[in-house]
Design a protein around this motif. Structure first.
Motif, short mmCIF file in Angstrom:
data_model
loop_
_atom_site.label_atom_id
_atom_site.label_comp_id
_atom_site.label_asym_id
_atom_site.label_seq_id
_atom_site.Cartn_x
_atom_site.Cartn_y
_atom_site.Cartn_z
N LEU A 68 -9.70 -4.54 8.94
CA LEU A 68 -9.50 -3.16 8.49
C LEU A 68 -9.17 -3.12 6.99
CD1 LEU A 68 -9.19 -0.11 8.95
CD2 LEU A 68 -6.81 -0.57 9.60
N ILE A 69 -8.26 -3.96 6.57
CA ILE A 69 -7.88 -4.00 5.16
C ILE A 69 -9.07 -4.36 4.29
CG2 ILE A 69 -6.47 -5.20 3.45
CD1 ILE A 69 -4.31 -5.45 5.61
N THR A 70 -9.85 -5.34 4.74
CA THR A 70 -11.04 -5.75 3.98
C THR A 70 -12.02 -4.60 3.85
OG1 THR A 70 -10.77 -8.01 4.78
CG2 THR A 70 -12.94 -7.41 3.93
N ARG A 71 -12.25 -3.88 4.94
CA ARG A 71 -13.17 -2.73 4.88
C ARG A 71 -12.64 -1.65 3.95
NH1 ARG A 71 -16.30 -1.72 10.45
NH2 ARG A 71 -16.78 -3.89 10.89
N LEU A 72 -11.34 -1.40 4.01
CA LEU A 72 -10.77 -0.40 3.12
C LEU A 72 -10.90 -0.81 1.66
CD1 LEU A 72 -7.53 0.60 5.04
CD2 LEU A 72 -9.59 1.98 4.73
N CYS A 73 -10.66 -2.08 1.36
CA CYS A 73 -10.75 -2.57 -0.02
C CYS A 73 -12.18 -2.45 -0.56
CB CYS A 73 -10.29 -4.02 -0.11
SG CYS A 73 -8.52 -4.25 0.10
N ARG A 74 -13.18 -2.52 0.30
CA ARG A 74 -14.58 -2.45 -0.11
C ARG A 74 -15.16 -1.04 -0.05
NH1 ARG A 74 -16.85 -7.66 3.21
NH2 ARG A 74 -15.79 -9.23 1.97
N ASP A 75 -14.39 -0.09 0.43
CA ASP A 75 -14.91 1.26 0.64
C ASP A 75 -15.24 1.94 -0.69
OD1 ASP A 75 -14.87 3.17 3.24
OD2 ASP A 75 -14.67 4.33 1.37
N ASP A 76 -16.23 2.80 -0.66
CA ASP A 76 -16.63 3.56 -1.86
C ASP A 76 -15.60 4.63 -2.22
OD1 ASP A 76 -18.97 2.10 -2.06
OD2 ASP A 76 -20.13 3.55 -0.89
N ASN A 77 -14.85 5.08 -1.23
CA ASN A 77 -13.84 6.11 -1.46
C ASN A 77 -12.65 5.49 -2.20
OD1 ASN A 77 -11.38 7.67 -0.94
ND2 ASN A 77 -12.68 8.91 0.40
N HIS A 78 -12.37 6.01 -3.37
CA HIS A 78 -11.30 5.47 -4.22
C HIS A 78 -9.94 5.48 -3.51
CE1 HIS A 78 -9.17 4.44 -7.87
NE2 HIS A 78 -8.40 5.50 -7.72
N HIS A 79 -9.65 6.55 -2.80
CA HIS A 79 -8.36 6.68 -2.11
C HIS A 79 -8.22 5.61 -1.01
CE1 HIS A 79 -4.76 8.50 -0.52
NE2 HIS A 79 -5.34 8.60 0.68
N LEU A 80 -9.27 5.43 -0.21
CA LEU A 80 -9.22 4.42 0.85
C LEU A 80 -9.12 3.02 0.26
CD1 LEU A 80 -11.84 5.77 3.42
CD2 LEU A 80 -9.34 5.85 3.56
N ARG A 81 -9.82 2.77 -0.84
CA ARG A 81 -9.75 1.47 -1.50
C ARG A 81 -8.33 1.18 -1.99
NH1 ARG A 81 -14.07 2.00 -4.27
NH2 ARG A 81 -13.10 2.84 -6.12
N GLU A 82 -7.67 2.18 -2.55
CA GLU A 82 -6.28 2.01 -2.99
C GLU A 82 -5.35 1.70 -1.82
OE1 GLU A 82 -4.99 5.43 -5.16
OE2 GLU A 82 -6.13 4.90 -6.95
N ILE A 83 -5.57 2.36 -0.69
CA ILE A 83 -4.76 2.10 0.51
C ILE A 83 -4.96 0.65 0.96
CG2 ILE A 83 -4.50 2.64 2.97
CD1 ILE A 83 -5.20 5.56 2.23
N GLY A 84 -6.21 0.20 0.98
CA GLY A 84 -6.50 -1.17 1.39
C GLY A 84 -5.84 -2.20 0.48
N ILE A 85 -5.93 -1.99 -0.81
CA ILE A 85 -5.33 -2.92 -1.77
C ILE A 85 -3.82 -2.91 -1.64
CG2 ILE A 85 -4.98 -3.35 -4.24
CD1 ILE A 85 -7.91 -2.32 -4.61
N SER A 86 -3.24 -1.73 -1.46
CA SER A 86 -1.79 -1.62 -1.29
C SER A 86 -1.33 -2.37 -0.04
CB SER A 86 -1.39 -0.15 -1.22
OG SER A 86 -0.04 -0.01 -0.89
N GLU A 87 -2.06 -2.17 1.06
CA GLU A 87 -1.68 -2.84 2.31
C GLU A 87 -1.87 -4.34 2.22
OE1 GLU A 87 0.28 -2.85 5.59
OE2 GLU A 87 -0.18 -0.97 4.60
N LEU A 88 -2.89 -4.78 1.51
CA LEU A 88 -3.12 -6.20 1.30
C LEU A 88 -1.94 -6.80 0.52
CD1 LEU A 88 -5.12 -8.53 1.66
CD2 LEU A 88 -6.14 -7.87 -0.52
#
Length: 65
Positions: free
Chosen positions: A32-52
């Protein structure tokens, strides 16, 4: 039908509710975190990086030497 963001948010919320998170981190959470980090949506990408970052921080604080 739920959007991609709603599904990701529901999965994340469900996994955060776990009383004792498993170490090492479950593969589902890493995926899930990997998918969020790669997402085109800037907000979701920030969430993924934060959770990582949080996962990395927890892993270094809970290790026994």
């Amino acid at each position: 039908m739920a959007t991609k963001e709603e599904r990701y948010a529901a999965i994340a919320a469900n996994m955060r509710k776990q009383r004792f998170p498993e170490l090492p981190v479950k593969h589902e959470w890493v995926e899930l975190i990997t998918r969020l980090c790669r997402d085109d949506n800037h907000h979701l990408r920030e969430i993924g990086i934060s959770e990582l970052s949080h996962c990395a921080e927890r892993s270094t604080h809970t290790r026994k030497v």
